[in-house]
Scaffold this motif. Structure first.
Motif, mmCIF file in Angstrom:
data_model
loop_
_atom_site.group_PDB
_atom_site.id
_atom_site.type_symbol
_atom_site.label_atom_id
_atom_site.label_comp_id
_atom_site.label_asym_id
_atom_site.label_seq_id
_atom_site.Cartn_x
_atom_site.Cartn_y
_atom_site.Cartn_z
ATOM 1 N N UNK A 1 0.827 -1.208 0.000
ATOM 2 C CA UNK A 1 0.000 0.000 0.000
ATOM 3 C C UNK A 1 0.859 1.255 0.000
ATOM 4 N N UNK A 2 1.938 1.245 0.725
ATOM 5 C CA UNK A 2 2.791 2.425 0.846
ATOM 6 C C UNK A 2 4.191 2.102 0.349
ATOM 7 N N UNK A 3 4.521 2.669 -0.817
ATOM 8 C CA UNK A 3 5.820 2.375 -1.426
ATOM 9 C C UNK A 3 6.664 3.634 -1.641
ATOM 10 N N UNK A 4 6.344 4.681 -0.945
ATOM 11 C CA UNK A 4 7.119 5.921 -1.063
ATOM 12 C C UNK A 4 6.443 7.024 -0.273
ATOM 13 N N UNK A 5 7.231 7.870 0.382
ATOM 14 C CA UNK A 5 6.677 8.938 1.223
ATOM 15 C C UNK A 5 7.253 10.294 0.841
ATOM 16 N N UNK A 6 6.358 11.268 0.646
ATOM 17 C CA UNK A 6 6.759 12.660 0.444
ATOM 18 C C UNK A 6 6.066 13.481 1.531
ATOM 19 N N UNK A 7 6.832 14.345 2.194
ATOM 20 C CA UNK A 7 6.287 15.133 3.293
ATOM 21 C C UNK A 7 6.306 16.620 2.963
ATOM 22 N N UNK A 8 5.242 17.316 3.362
ATOM 23 C CA UNK A 8 5.195 18.776 3.274
ATOM 24 C C UNK A 8 5.461 19.308 4.674
ATOM 25 N N UNK A 9 6.502 20.135 4.815
ATOM 26 C CA UNK A 9 6.900 20.670 6.113
ATOM 27 C C UNK A 9 6.632 22.166 6.132
ATOM 28 N N UNK A 10 5.836 22.620 7.111
ATOM 29 C CA UNK A 10 5.574 24.051 7.298
ATOM 30 C C UNK A 10 6.273 24.481 8.577
ATOM 31 N N UNK A 11 7.165 25.459 8.466
ATOM 32 C CA UNK A 11 7.956 25.856 9.627
ATOM 33 C C UNK A 11 8.173 27.362 9.621
ATOM 34 N N UNK A 12 8.143 27.952 10.817
ATOM 35 C CA UNK A 12 8.498 29.365 10.967
ATOM 36 C C UNK A 12 10.018 29.487 11.053
ATOM 37 N N UNK A 13 10.527 30.628 10.641
ATOM 38 C CA UNK A 13 11.969 30.826 10.654
ATOM 39 C C UNK A 13 12.533 30.651 12.067
ATOM 40 N N UNK A 14 11.828 31.151 13.052
ATOM 41 C CA UNK A 14 12.346 31.066 14.421
ATOM 42 C C UNK A 14 12.400 29.620 14.926
ATOM 43 N N UNK A 15 11.669 28.713 14.257
ATOM 44 C CA UNK A 15 11.671 27.299 14.655
ATOM 45 C C UNK A 15 12.555 26.442 13.755
ATOM 46 N N UNK A 16 13.409 27.060 12.978
ATOM 47 C CA UNK A 16 14.181 26.318 11.985
ATOM 48 C C UNK A 16 15.090 25.257 12.619
ATOM 49 N N UNK A 17 15.527 25.485 13.853
ATOM 50 C CA UNK A 17 16.423 24.521 14.492
ATOM 51 C C UNK A 17 15.699 23.275 14.956
ATOM 52 N N UNK A 18 14.376 23.302 14.856
ATOM 53 C CA UNK A 18 13.600 22.118 15.234
ATOM 54 C C UNK A 18 13.500 21.110 14.093
ATOM 55 N N UNK A 19 14.027 21.500 12.911
ATOM 56 C CA UNK A 19 14.029 20.607 11.757
ATOM 57 C C UNK A 19 15.425 20.026 11.597
ATOM 58 N N UNK A 20 15.528 18.721 11.503
ATOM 59 C CA UNK A 20 16.825 18.077 11.367
ATOM 60 C C UNK A 20 17.310 17.516 12.693
#
Length: 526
Positions: free
Chosen positions: A108-127
């Protein structure tokens, strides 16, 4: 605002991505945006660290307004009023045939694409920065302690922060080459500069492309947050030009018998300014209501801006040369003045079209630099020619002892010098602003940079209107054919030579006369 290949601080590498991209974009004018509707037409993903990403857009968004009980009915009648959101419409991901063939049709699931919405001040929370890793996607080693899931982008989620980064997941199924993102709308409840990224971690999805669009909206309309104050500013400037035009027109009618040619040029600049400000206001108002720039109005606004800039510079130049005040015509230099004006209009029009009608991605840094340099060089030519002409005009007025005109031009020179000084200071501030805010965190103040130049041009026009206002005594600054008023160098030289010849002839004549009288006296004595 337009899609570009950048990313906020996605770990250590992610920070490099967003900083480098926004510093690049800061070379552009503050108003380099095209629409709140971001279109993606078969865009590709860029590889960074252990992820692939595509920058879906960025805008300053204000938080949705909270309605009181009394406003509930109004909000129901107009459901978009007061709402701030990012809406995903017809987003489609297409992977390569090779990638699809590698998958099992029964899965059923053979690939994943994610949409990430982030504020600049929260950029360090990604990664994985908080996990002491430079990875953007979760790895089996990082997943051991349950901090993330393998195959997903690492997001440090705070249960107490409902306005933190958001992820929207879309899966490929079986051997399907395409998958569509669910139509959905993410409401914005916290003011900030938001970035949207589409990302995937599976290397087998390399070559995947994205198409569709996202719609971004502020509480009061689709106009981007940093442009919202400009609509109000252009509305006020339209009224300011209207008031100036009314006062000038009344003065024009009162002393219409004493009008000189220069007054018609000033009137033209005021009229162009009125049209320019009105067009920009309606352009922004239309943009705010529809989410896309109205190309027809935008084209007219851009053209009026280029024409007004050109005519304004020509007005200052011919005033500096003394046109209509100390010389009746420009003579042989008319063609050079017109040639400079035509060159400036073409260069300015090209630059304005690129800034307001073209996508940022359509023009590389070198291309835009190629368009900026001619405008900068021509502006430098105008400044040098203006101050050179002013210097000559002041010198000649002082030589002729034209006290009233000399005082007039000294005031004009001082006003022009102050304008140039303020321009230099503001350019320095603009460079500092862009350098100190590479991530556009000060987006709510960005509107003052283009607004300053519009206001400064208006103030200088007001000064010219005051100094050269029509009056019942136009001879105080109008050209008159008195001796010594002609500023043609050759004519002055001829005139001086003629006066010298006349003096010599008078001396010779006097010598003959006195010689004749002396001879007659001697004859009488004899």
């Amino acid at each position: 605002m337009k899609p570009s290949s950048s990313s906020p601080d996605l770990g250590s590498n992610g920070h490099y991505i967003i900083a480098s991209v926004i510093i690049y974009l800061s070379c552009y004018s503050i108003v380099h945006v095209g629409a709140s509707i971001h279109d993606y037409q078969n865009e590709t993903f860029i590889h960074r660290a252990n992820s692939f990403f595509f920058h879906g857009g960025s805008e300053g968004l204000y938080a949705s307004r909270v309605f009181s009980v009394n406003d509930t009915q109004a909000s129901e009648d107009k459901p978009l009023n007061g709402k701030s959101f990012i809406r995903f419409e017809s987003i489609t991901f297409r992977r390569t045939k090779e990638s699809a063939a590698m998958k099992n049709e029964m899965q059923q699931r053979t690939g994943l694409v994610e949409a990430i919405i982030v504020k600049v001040k929260d950029r360090k929370k990604i990664g994985g920065a908080y996990l002491n890793s430079e990875a953007l996607c979760c790895t089996p080693e990082l997943a051991k302690d349950g901090s993330c899931k393998v195959g997903e982008v690492i997001i440090h989620e705070d249960p107490d922060d409902s306005n933190g980064p958001k992820r929207l997941q879309t899966f490929f199924e079986g051997k399907n080459e395409e998958t569509q993102m669910v139509l959905q709308q993410i409401e914005i409840n916290s003011t900030g500069m938001y970035y949207l990224y589409f990302m995937f971690c599976d290397p087998e999805l390399k070559g995947t492309i994205i198409s569709g669009r996202t719609v971004w909206r502020n509480p009061d309309g689709y106009l981007p947050g940093k442009m919202m104050p400009l609509m109000t500013f252009y509305g006020l400037m339209s009224l300011a030009y209207l008031l100036l035009g009314l006062l000038w027109f009344l003065r024009f009618l009162r002393y219409w018998k004493d009008i000189i040619q220069l007054h018609y040029h000033i009137t033209a600049v005021i009229g162009l300014g009125m049209c320019e400000m009105a067009l920009w206001y309606f352009e922004y108002a239309n943009f705010n209501s529809t989410g896309a720039r109205p190309m027809g109005i935008t084209l007219w606004a851009v053209t009026f801006t280029a024409v007004k800039k050109t005519v304004s510079r020509l007005l200052i130049l011919v005033v500096s040369m003394g046109y209509g005040v100390v010389r009746p015509t420009l003579g042989a230099i008319t063609s050079r003045v017109l040639l400079l004006g035509a060159a400036y209009f073409v260069a300015s029009e090209a630059l304005e079209l690129v800034e307001h009608l073209g996508n940022i991605n359509d023009f590389s840094g070198k291309t835009r630099l190629f368009l900026v340099l001619p405008v900068a060089l021509l502006d430098a030519c105008f400044i040098l020619w203006i101050f050179s002409s002013l210097s000559k005009t002041l010198e000649k007025l002082q030589t002729r002892r034209s006290t009233v005109k000399l005082e007039l031009y000294r005031k004009f020179t001082n006003a022009l010098a102050v304008t140039v000084l303020l321009s230099v200071i503001w350019i320095g501030y603009e460079l500092y602003f862009n350098a100190s805010d590479p991530l556009s965190e000060l987006w709510r103040r960005a509107w003052i940079i283009p607004a300053f130049w519009t206001l400064l041009a208006y103030i200088l026009l007001v000064v010219i209107c005051v100094l050269w206002a029509p009056s019942q005594n136009p001879t105080r600054y109008a050209y008159s054919e008195e001796a010594g008023e002609d500023f043609d160098e050759e004519a002055i030289a001829v005139k001086v030579a003629g006066e010298r010849k006349e003096r010599k002839a008078a001396m010779v004549s006097d010598h003959h006369v006195f010689g004749l009288i002396e001879d007659r006296e001697e004859d009488k004595r004899e």
